[in-house]
Design a protein around this motif. Structure first.
Motif, mmCIF file in Angstrom:
data_model
loop_
_atom_site.group_PDB
_atom_site.id
_atom_site.type_symbol
_atom_site.label_atom_id
_atom_site.label_comp_id
_atom_site.label_asym_id
_atom_site.label_seq_id
_atom_site.Cartn_x
_atom_site.Cartn_y
_atom_site.Cartn_z
ATOM 1 N N ASN A 176 0.838 -1.196 0.000
ATOM 2 C CA ASN A 176 0.000 0.000 0.000
ATOM 3 C C ASN A 176 0.880 1.256 0.000
ATOM 4 O OD1 ASN A 176 -2.202 1.721 0.183
ATOM 5 N ND2 ASN A 176 -2.487 1.417 2.368
ATOM 6 N N TYR A 177 1.956 1.213 0.793
ATOM 7 C CA TYR A 177 2.876 2.348 0.849
ATOM 8 C C TYR A 177 3.536 2.586 -0.512
ATOM 9 C CZ TYR A 177 6.919 5.183 2.204
ATOM 10 O OH TYR A 177 7.872 6.165 2.292
ATOM 11 N N ALA A 178 3.897 1.511 -1.202
ATOM 12 C CA ALA A 178 4.519 1.640 -2.519
ATOM 13 C C ALA A 178 3.560 2.309 -3.506
ATOM 14 C CB ALA A 178 4.942 0.260 -3.038
ATOM 15 N N ARG A 179 2.277 1.938 -3.449
ATOM 16 C CA ARG A 179 1.297 2.580 -4.338
ATOM 17 C C ARG A 179 1.153 4.064 -4.006
ATOM 18 N NH1 ARG A 179 -1.312 -2.496 -3.613
ATOM 19 N NH2 ARG A 179 -2.480 -1.687 -1.830
ATOM 20 N N GLN A 180 1.084 4.375 -2.700
ATOM 21 C CA GLN A 180 0.957 5.768 -2.288
ATOM 22 C C GLN A 180 2.183 6.579 -2.725
ATOM 23 O OE1 GLN A 180 -1.535 7.197 -0.381
ATOM 24 N NE2 GLN A 180 -2.766 5.409 0.043
ATOM 25 N N LEU A 181 3.367 6.010 -2.550
ATOM 26 C CA LEU A 181 4.601 6.715 -2.888
ATOM 27 C C LEU A 181 4.734 6.893 -4.404
ATOM 28 C CD1 LEU A 181 6.753 7.847 -0.995
ATOM 29 C CD2 LEU A 181 8.159 5.848 -1.486
ATOM 30 N N THR A 182 4.270 5.917 -5.173
ATOM 31 C CA THR A 182 4.288 6.035 -6.632
ATOM 32 C C THR A 182 3.451 7.226 -7.085
ATOM 33 O OG1 THR A 182 4.620 3.646 -6.941
ATOM 34 C CG2 THR A 182 3.721 4.877 -8.796
ATOM 35 N N THR A 183 2.243 7.331 -6.532
ATOM 36 C CA THR A 183 1.380 8.457 -6.884
ATOM 37 C C THR A 183 1.991 9.782 -6.463
ATOM 38 O OG1 THR A 183 -0.563 7.026 -6.597
ATOM 39 C CG2 THR A 183 -0.952 9.397 -6.615
ATOM 40 N N PHE A 184 2.578 9.821 -5.259
ATOM 41 C CA PHE A 184 3.172 11.058 -4.745
ATOM 42 C C PHE A 184 4.343 11.519 -5.614
ATOM 43 C CE2 PHE A 184 6.634 12.839 -2.120
ATOM 44 C CZ PHE A 184 6.046 14.053 -1.787
ATOM 45 N N PHE A 185 5.282 10.604 -5.904
ATOM 46 C CA PHE A 185 6.442 10.978 -6.712
ATOM 47 C C PHE A 185 6.032 11.362 -8.131
ATOM 48 C CE2 PHE A 185 9.705 8.518 -3.970
ATOM 49 C CZ PHE A 185 9.999 9.678 -3.287
ATOM 50 N N SER A 186 5.039 10.660 -8.688
ATOM 51 C CA SER A 186 4.589 10.981 -10.039
ATOM 52 C C SER A 186 4.066 12.413 -10.116
ATOM 53 C CB SER A 186 3.492 10.004 -10.483
ATOM 54 O OG SER A 186 3.978 8.685 -10.538
ATOM 55 N N SER A 187 3.298 12.820 -9.098
ATOM 56 C CA SER A 187 2.752 14.175 -9.094
ATOM 57 C C SER A 187 3.828 15.226 -8.820
ATOM 58 C CB SER A 187 1.637 14.287 -8.053
ATOM 59 O OG SER A 187 2.141 14.045 -6.740
ATOM 60 N N GLN A 188 4.816 14.890 -7.990
ATOM 61 C CA GLN A 188 5.860 15.849 -7.644
ATOM 62 C C GLN A 188 6.900 15.996 -8.756
ATOM 63 O OE1 GLN A 188 6.271 17.773 -4.694
ATOM 64 N NE2 GLN A 188 4.155 17.168 -4.324
ATOM 65 N N LEU A 189 7.245 14.888 -9.411
ATOM 66 C CA LEU A 189 8.324 14.901 -10.397
ATOM 67 C C LEU A 189 7.825 15.040 -11.828
ATOM 68 C CD1 LEU A 189 10.475 11.993 -8.890
ATOM 69 C CD2 LEU A 189 10.669 14.450 -8.431
ATOM 70 N N ARG A 190 6.518 14.815 -12.058
ATOM 71 C CA ARG A 190 5.936 14.921 -13.399
ATOM 72 C C ARG A 190 6.654 14.004 -14.394
ATOM 73 N NH1 ARG A 190 1.070 17.183 -12.380
ATOM 74 N NH2 ARG A 190 1.296 19.054 -11.103
ATOM 75 N N THR A 191 6.883 12.787 -13.981
ATOM 76 C CA THR A 191 7.514 11.808 -14.854
ATOM 77 C C THR A 191 7.050 10.414 -14.458
ATOM 78 O OG1 THR A 191 9.634 11.074 -15.771
ATOM 79 C CG2 THR A 191 9.559 11.453 -13.404
ATOM 80 N N PHE A 192 7.453 9.414 -15.245
ATOM 81 C CA PHE A 192 7.056 8.036 -14.946
ATOM 82 C C PHE A 192 7.757 7.548 -13.688
ATOM 83 C CE2 PHE A 192 8.228 3.524 -15.221
ATOM 84 C CZ PHE A 192 6.959 2.952 -15.215
#
Length: 331
Positions: free
Chosen positions: A61-77
């Motif tokens: 669950n943490y990995a999914r949350q962190l994926t969404t967070f980094f995607s929005s912050q970094l604007r990349t895959f």
């Protein structure tokens, strides 16, 4: 638990029996004898498989949350996934990570102890490069991070604390605080070298850069919540009280939702040839008789029988009866 042989070991065993180097009867005799298993007290397993699976679920669950967070912050895959969850001595964890790496140390009150998040240098440099407007490439740096680079990494991982809170909320409410930022693992000695820790490895991809994020959780953190890591706790049904504030808000929005209502005056079926020959002043006869009531259609579904009329000088309809047997999923 019996050991599982590899295919090469099976082939070698069959070859030895066939050539006569090994006697099958002696093998059967050895099977009946009691075997002594080697147990290393320095690597004591303090968590059951069931508890390890629960820890794995939390960090998936943490990995999914962190994926969404980094995607929005970094604007990349960005893709983050749990690779493994192991329990090992703390000393072994420290030896397994690079001498120059990125180490975030969190306190997780009300739980005791602190957990370590080790970010592979490839991922750390890709994060910095992307934050500064680059493509997210990993830099081949061998020296320490600058103060600006440390500040940038600290800020983004402090923002990502909410992901950790959300992932752990199914078991316990924690208040993580990023207390220290280190680069050399030799400077960190949170527990004794032989203390059992759970290490969660997250395979991380940012753009075209890949690496691993390791989360080290000492036993002292998990000890108070061990009963909550059982399958029974996860599977039991917990009755939650209704949130009346949310319920009232949803009800209010539903009442204000627009629906389309039509009173069908009648229908007519004509051929394409008749349609092409239509001219001005032509009359199309409807199937509806002027004495018959009209169907009231709501969102393309006939719901009521009505009769037309006027109300305050406006065209209106009066509901006579409800049309029974109409399902919402009917076409």
């Amino acid at each position: 638990m019996d050991e599982v042989l590899s295919q090469n070991e099976i082939d070698a065993l069959l070859s030895a029996i066939t050539s006569g180097e090994m006697d099958a009867e002696e093998l059967k005799k050895e099977e009946t004898e009691k075997k002594v298993r080697v147990y290393d007290f320095k690597r004591a397993l303090r968590f059951s498989k069931d508890q390890i699976r629960s820890i794995s679920r939390i960090h998936e669950n943490y990995a999914r949350q962190l994926t969404t967070f980094f995607s929005s912050q970094l604007r990349t895959f960005v893709n983050i996934a749990v690779t493994s969850v192991d329990q090992i001595p703390y000393e072994e964890f420290i030896r397994s990570i690079p001498k120059l790496t990125v180490l975030n140390i969190y306190s997780v009150s009300p739980l005791d102890g602190r957990l370590i998040m080790e970010i592979n240098p490839n991922i750390a440099y890709a994060l910095i490069d992307r934050i500064l407007g680059g493509k997210g490439n990993s830099l081949a740096k061998t020296n320490s991070l600058t103060e600006i680079e440390k500040l940038l990494l600290t800020q983004i991982f402090e923002k990502g604390i909410d992901c950790l809170i959300e992932a752990w909320s199914s078991v316990v409410d924690i208040n993580p605080i990023l207390e220290e930022f280190e680069e050399n693992p030799q400077f960190i000695q949170m527990v004794s070298p032989n203390e059992t820790v759970v290490v969660v490895s997250l395979t991380t991809t940012i753009g075209e850069t890949s690496g691993v994020i390791n989360i080290c959780i000492p036993h002292v953190i998990l000890e108070p919540i061990i009963p909550k890591l059982s399958a029974h706790y996860w599977m039991q049904s917990t009755k939650k009280e209704r949130d009346y504030q949310s319920y009232n808000m949803i009800s209010k929005h539903l009442k204000e939702a627009d629906v389309e209502i039509k009173a069908m005056l009648g229908q007519a079926d004509i051929t394409i040839n008749e349609f092409l020959k239509l001219q001005k002043n032509d009359v199309i006869s409807l199937t509806q008789s002027i004495e018959d009531p009209l169907p009231l259609v709501i969102n393309s579904k006939p719901k009521f029988i009505v009769q037309p009329g006027k109300f305050k000088n406006k065209m209106s309809v009066q509901i006579l009866d409800e049309i029974k047997g109409v399902k919402d999923d009917d076409e």
